[in-house]
Structure formats: structure tokens, C-alpha cells
Motif scaffolding. Structure first.
Motif, PDB file in Angstrom:
ATOM      1  N   GLY A  10       1.138  -1.115  -0.233  1.00  0.00           N
ATOM      2  CA  GLY A  10      -0.081   0.145  -0.231  1.00  0.00           C
ATOM      3  C   GLY A  10       1.041   1.096  -0.114  1.00  0.00           C
ATOM      4  N   LEU A  11      -0.357   1.969  -0.120  1.00  0.00           N
ATOM      5  CA  LEU A  11       0.641   3.262   0.467  1.00  0.00           C
ATOM      6  C   LEU A  11       0.730   3.704   1.668  1.00  0.00           C
ATOM      7  CD1 LEU A  11       1.397   6.075  -0.978  1.00  0.00           C
ATOM      8  CD2 LEU A  11      -0.535   6.779  -1.005  1.00  0.00           C
ATOM      9  N   VAL A  12       2.376   4.614   2.094  1.00  0.00           N
ATOM     10  CA  VAL A  12       2.511   5.227   3.242  1.00  0.00           C
ATOM     11  C   VAL A  12       3.653   6.293   3.304  1.00  0.00           C
ATOM     12  CG1 VAL A  12       4.536   3.246   3.256  1.00  0.00           C
ATOM     13  CG2 VAL A  12       3.550   4.120   5.336  1.00  0.00           C
ATOM     14  N   MET A  83       7.852  -3.997   8.057  1.00  0.00           N
ATOM     15  CA  MET A  83       8.971  -3.332   7.269  1.00  0.00           C
ATOM     16  C   MET A  83       8.718  -1.884   7.971  1.00  0.00           C
ATOM     17  SD  MET A  83       8.379  -4.127   3.130  1.00  0.00           S
ATOM     18  CE  MET A  83       6.564  -3.241   3.325  1.00  0.00           C
ATOM     19  N   ASN A  84       9.614  -1.552   9.298  1.00  0.00           N
ATOM     20  CA  ASN A  84       9.323  -0.141  10.214  1.00  0.00           C
ATOM     21  C   ASN A  84      10.511   0.958   9.514  1.00  0.00           C
ATOM     22  OD1 ASN A  84       8.285  -1.599  11.394  1.00  0.00           O
ATOM     23  ND2 ASN A  84       9.290  -2.620  12.748  1.00  0.00           N
ATOM     24  N   ASP A  90      11.988   2.608  -0.666  1.00  0.00           N
ATOM     25  CA  ASP A  90      12.051   1.791  -0.458  1.00  0.00           C
ATOM     26  C   ASP A  90      10.723   1.112  -0.937  1.00  0.00           C
ATOM     27  OD1 ASP A  90      13.418   0.278   2.040  1.00  0.00           O
ATOM     28  OD2 ASP A  90      12.083   1.593   2.845  1.00  0.00           O
ATOM     29  N   THR A  91      10.483   2.143  -1.977  1.00  0.00           N
ATOM     30  CA  THR A  91       8.754   1.811  -2.921  1.00  0.00           C
ATOM     31  C   THR A  91       9.741   0.808  -4.132  1.00  0.00           C
ATOM     32  OG1 THR A  91       8.241   4.400  -2.360  1.00  0.00           O
ATOM     33  CG2 THR A  91       7.886   2.832  -5.008  1.00  0.00           C
ATOM     34  N   VAL A 125       5.837   4.757  -0.918  1.00  0.00           N
ATOM     35  CA  VAL A 125       6.603   5.446   0.073  1.00  0.00           C
ATOM     36  C   VAL A 125       6.416   6.693  -0.267  1.00  0.00           C
ATOM     37  CG1 VAL A 125       8.029   5.713   2.409  1.00  0.00           C
ATOM     38  CG2 VAL A 125       7.757   3.102   1.711  1.00  0.00           C
ATOM     39  N   SER A 126       6.122   7.895   0.647  1.00  0.00           N
ATOM     40  CA  SER A 126       6.042   9.224  -0.112  1.00  0.00           C
ATOM     41  C   SER A 126       6.886   9.667   0.814  1.00  0.00           C
ATOM     42  CB  SER A 126       4.099   9.640   0.221  1.00  0.00           C
ATOM     43  OG  SER A 126       3.948   9.940   0.827  1.00  0.00           O
TER      44      SER A 126
END
Length: 127
Positions: A10-12, A83-84, A90-91, A125-126
């Protein structure tokens, strides 16, 4: 035959967390060395993490060490990638992979070591 299906992408935002799952079916999960790879357009698949059949041995790419954790639950026939502290770098599309060959430190980092692959799940990852 073994089938692997990833989920949880997803988007995070940067600094956030995601947990990817890889559900295995059609074979003995406990016989599989499991791994996670990732890929961005125009680049080779990149090794992320791997775990031995018994879960006692793990290895991580330097880029994710200390931030990502690979695990497995044999009762659920599922592997995970926690994943932290996610970074924009990391995208990628994340793939799980498995193989009946035993864990070997040199070969677990190579995609050619794995016979079974999932379809991938997108992680974005934005900044």
C-alpha cells in the motif's frame, strides 16, 4: 505445485510501517526456504531478506537491516515481512519467493535460487 500470494502492500508516508504477507498453498511450507525481493521499473530484482526452513537463520540486505524483519508461521503456511521506518527508496513491487533447496548463505540472495514466486505487491513510500 506451490503457489505464493503476497498481500499487505500500500501507500505509506516515510517513517511509517507495513506488514507484508505471503500465503503458500499446494505444498509443504515447512520445506521451503523463503525470501523477499523487490523490484522497481528498469532495475533488476533486489534481494531483501531470507529465512531458512526452520526459521532459525535469517539474512538481510544492508539497505533494510535493522528496519525490516522476516518471519514465518508454519501453522498458517505464511511468511511475513515487517517493514518499519520506511523510506522513499523502499518503494517497489515486493515479491515473496520459496524453494525446497536448503538455506545457503551465498545463494539465498540470488533470485535464481528460488523456484516459486508470488505475483508481487506494490509498496509506495511518500516523502
Amino acid at each position: 505445485q506451490v503457489q505464493l500470494v503476497e498481500s499487505g502492500g500500500g501507500l505509506v508516508q516515510a517513517g511509517g510501517s507495513l506488514r507484508l504477507s505471503c500465503a503458500a498453498s499446494g505444498g509443504d511450507f515447512s520445506s521451503l526456504t523463503m525470501a523477499w525481493f523487490r523490484q522497481v521499473p528498469g532495475k533488476e530484482r533486489e534481494f531483501v531478506a531470507a529465512m531458512s526452513r526452520d526459521g532459525r537463520t535469517t539474512v538481510y540486505a544492508d539497505s533494510v537491516k535493522g528496519r525490516f524483519t522476516i518471519s514465518r508461521n508454519s501453522a498458517k503456511n505464511t511468511a511475513y515481512l515487517q517493514m518499519n521506518s520506511l523510506k522513499p527508496e523502499d518503494t517497489a513491487v515486493y515479491y515473496c519467493a520459496g524453494d525446497r533447496s536448503p538455506y545457503t548463505s551465498v545463494y539465498v540472495r540470488a533470485e535464481t535460487n528460488y523456484y516459486y514466486w508470488g505475483q508481487g505487491t506494490q509498496v509506495t513510500v511518500s516523502s
